[in-house]
Design an enzyme around this catalytic site. Structure first.
Site, PDB file in Angstrom:
ATOM      1  N   ASN A   1       0.772  -1.117   0.151  1.00  0.00           N
ATOM      2  CA  ASN A   1       0.027  -0.066   0.012  1.00  0.00           C
ATOM      3  C   ASN A   1       0.827   1.422   0.037  1.00  0.00           C
ATOM      4  O   ASN A   1       0.434   2.352  -0.646  1.00  0.00           O
ATOM      5  CB  ASN A   1      -0.962   0.021   1.296  1.00  0.00           C
ATOM      6  CG  ASN A   1      -2.368  -0.847   0.997  1.00  0.00           C
ATOM      7  OD1 ASN A   1      -2.769  -0.790  -0.189  1.00  0.00           O
ATOM      8  ND2 ASN A   1      -2.808  -1.293   2.237  1.00  0.00           N
TER       9      ASN A   1
ATOM     10  N   HIS B   1      -3.071   2.683  -2.456  1.00  0.00           N
ATOM     11  CA  HIS B   1      -4.226   2.021  -1.977  1.00  0.00           C
ATOM     12  C   HIS B   1      -5.044   1.320  -3.101  1.00  0.00           C
ATOM     13  O   HIS B   1      -5.430   0.164  -3.057  1.00  0.00           O
ATOM     14  CB  HIS B   1      -5.063   2.455  -0.985  1.00  0.00           C
ATOM     15  CG  HIS B   1      -4.379   2.947   0.517  1.00  0.00           C
ATOM     16  ND1 HIS B   1      -4.280   2.074   1.279  1.00  0.00           N
ATOM     17  CD2 HIS B   1      -3.428   4.083   0.839  1.00  0.00           C
ATOM     18  CE1 HIS B   1      -3.753   2.579   2.528  1.00  0.00           C
ATOM     19  NE2 HIS B   1      -3.367   3.898   1.968  1.00  0.00           N
TER      20      HIS B   1
ATOM     21  N   ASP C   1      -5.866  -2.505  -3.305  1.00  0.00           N
ATOM     22  CA  ASP C   1      -7.072  -3.130  -3.424  1.00  0.00           C
ATOM     23  C   ASP C   1      -7.078  -3.811  -4.542  1.00  0.00           C
ATOM     24  O   ASP C   1      -7.795  -5.340  -4.816  1.00  0.00           O
ATOM     25  CB  ASP C   1      -8.201  -2.044  -3.793  1.00  0.00           C
ATOM     26  CG  ASP C   1      -8.603  -1.212  -2.600  1.00  0.00           C
ATOM     27  OD1 ASP C   1      -8.156  -1.672  -1.389  1.00  0.00           O
ATOM     28  OD2 ASP C   1      -9.081  -0.299  -2.690  1.00  0.00           O
TER      29      ASP C   1
ATOM     30  N   GLU D   1      -6.098  -7.502   4.803  1.00  0.00           N
ATOM     31  CA  GLU D   1      -5.459  -8.638   3.762  1.00  0.00           C
ATOM     32  C   GLU D   1      -5.674  -9.899   4.437  1.00  0.00           C
ATOM     33  O   GLU D   1      -4.836 -10.766   3.908  1.00  0.00           O
ATOM     34  CB  GLU D   1      -3.924  -8.203   3.683  1.00  0.00           C
ATOM     35  CG  GLU D   1      -3.204  -8.574   4.848  1.00  0.00           C
ATOM     36  CD  GLU D   1      -3.088  -7.150   5.810  1.00  0.00           C
ATOM     37  OE1 GLU D   1      -2.166  -6.980   6.756  1.00  0.00           O
ATOM     38  OE2 GLU D   1      -4.127  -6.683   5.802  1.00  0.00           O
TER      39      GLU D   1
END
Length: 341
Positions: free
Chosen positions: A223, A228, A232, A258
């Site tokens: 991340n 981010h 994703d 996660e």
């Protein structure tokens, strides 16, 4: 949701819950208690994130805010489903009540007319009077038949509305039980699915259940390094990989962040290890394209903990042992599988 806490732990959590409740404006209601209990015990990650975000701007929560949190994150079906059910059922009940009242009124009117005809038939009637009476009886019967057909159509329409409501609730329940980002089950959906399987009779030759706990290694670095949105994308790709490596009856869920879990049906530890290794290799060898710079990113890995259900063991004992195996995999260097029997 079932809570995996023993008496002493739950008592301590309850004490902290009451302290939190006292610091806010909302009343001391069971939904309020449930919200804070799940928040402080850490069993509901989605609620935790939502409540933390809300507290950033609303340091004192009121009844309306607590009710929304309860409906959205604690209630089994979710607030939207309850709303649809309440409004839909109220509408259907009103329609059925109208149909019933019309049917009663028509039946009473027709019955009274038949009594009138019966009385008149007991007297001496001329041919014209008898013909007129028959015409009246025929006309009343025709109207009654038309009314019955109309009411039947209304009832069919109500039945169709009930079926539509059922489908709508099923769709929303599916949405409520699935993770919006990855499409796999969310924590609540996974728990309910597992409990449903555990409650069903076990076939004689059933090999048992195995649970895999999977965690993306160094996900914070992913991340921080790539953003981010890419993070994703990683989670979505991993979820797709998990689904592709299991059988149709197996359950795949994202427990939060996660972390993923898989319940393997009719599988022993040897079989579970094979599945876990296929997953680990597929993720390690996979590449995900970063669209902003048109670059393929690889080297993403998973740590996996594996365990098997013992007897009639509940999900939370199973999760706790799988989590220990996962922690051991992390300690041993990551990108590996650890089994805890």
């Amino acid at each position: 949701m079932k809570y995996p806490h023993e008496r002493h732990a739950s008592a301590e959590i309850s004490r902290l819950v009451l302290q939190r409740m006292a610091a806010h404006a909302a009343a001391f209601t069971p939904p309020n208690f449930a919200v804070w209990y799940e928040y402080l015990s850490g069993v509901n990650p989605e609620l935790t994130r939502a409540l933390d975000k809300l507290l950033e701007t609303h340091p004192k929560l009121d009844d309306a805010q607590i009710e929304k949190l309860y409906n959205d994150y604690v209630s089994e079906c979710g607030g939207r489903i309850h709303l649809v059910l309440r409004e839909g059922l109220q509408r259907l009940l009103a329609e059925i009540n109208r149909i019933t009242q019309e049917a009663e009124a028509e039946t009473e009117t027709y019955g009274n007319r038949l009594e009138t005809y019966q009385i008149r038939l007991q007297g001496d009637l001329s041919a014209d009077e008898l013909s007129h009476l028959v015409q009246g009886l025929t006309e009343d019967t025709r109207r009654m038949h038309a009314s019955v057909q109309h009411l039947s159509t209304d009832l069919k329409s109500s039945h169709a509305e009930i079926e539509h409501l059922r489908r709508e609730v099923e769709i929303m329940k599916s949405v409520a039980m699935n993770d919006a980002l990855t499409g796999v089950l969310n924590r609540r959906g996974f728990e309910e699915g597992v409990e449903e399987h555990f409650a069903a009779p076990v076939p004689p030759l059933h090999k048992g259940y195995c649970l895999l706990m999977l965690d993306v290694d160094h996900f914070k670095k992913i991340n921080d390094g790539y953003g981010h949105l890419f993070g994703d994308k990683v989670l979505t790709a991993i979820a797709a990989t998990l689904k592709s490596k299991v059988q149709g009856q197996d359950l795949v869920g994202r427990l939060g962040g996660e972390e993923f879990a898989i319940l393997l049906m009719n599988t022993n530890l040897d079989g579970a290890f094979v599945v876990a290794e296929h997953i680990r290799k597929a993720v390690e060898q996979g590449k995900i394209r970063r669209l902003d710079i048109n670059q393929e990113i690889g080297g993403i890995t998973l740590s996996i903990g594996v365990t098997a259900r013992k007897g009639q063991e509940d999900l939370y004992d199973l999760l706790a042992r799988a989590d220990k195996a996962l922690y051991r995999a992390k300690e041993q260097g990551r990108n590996r599988i650890e089994i805890l029997a």
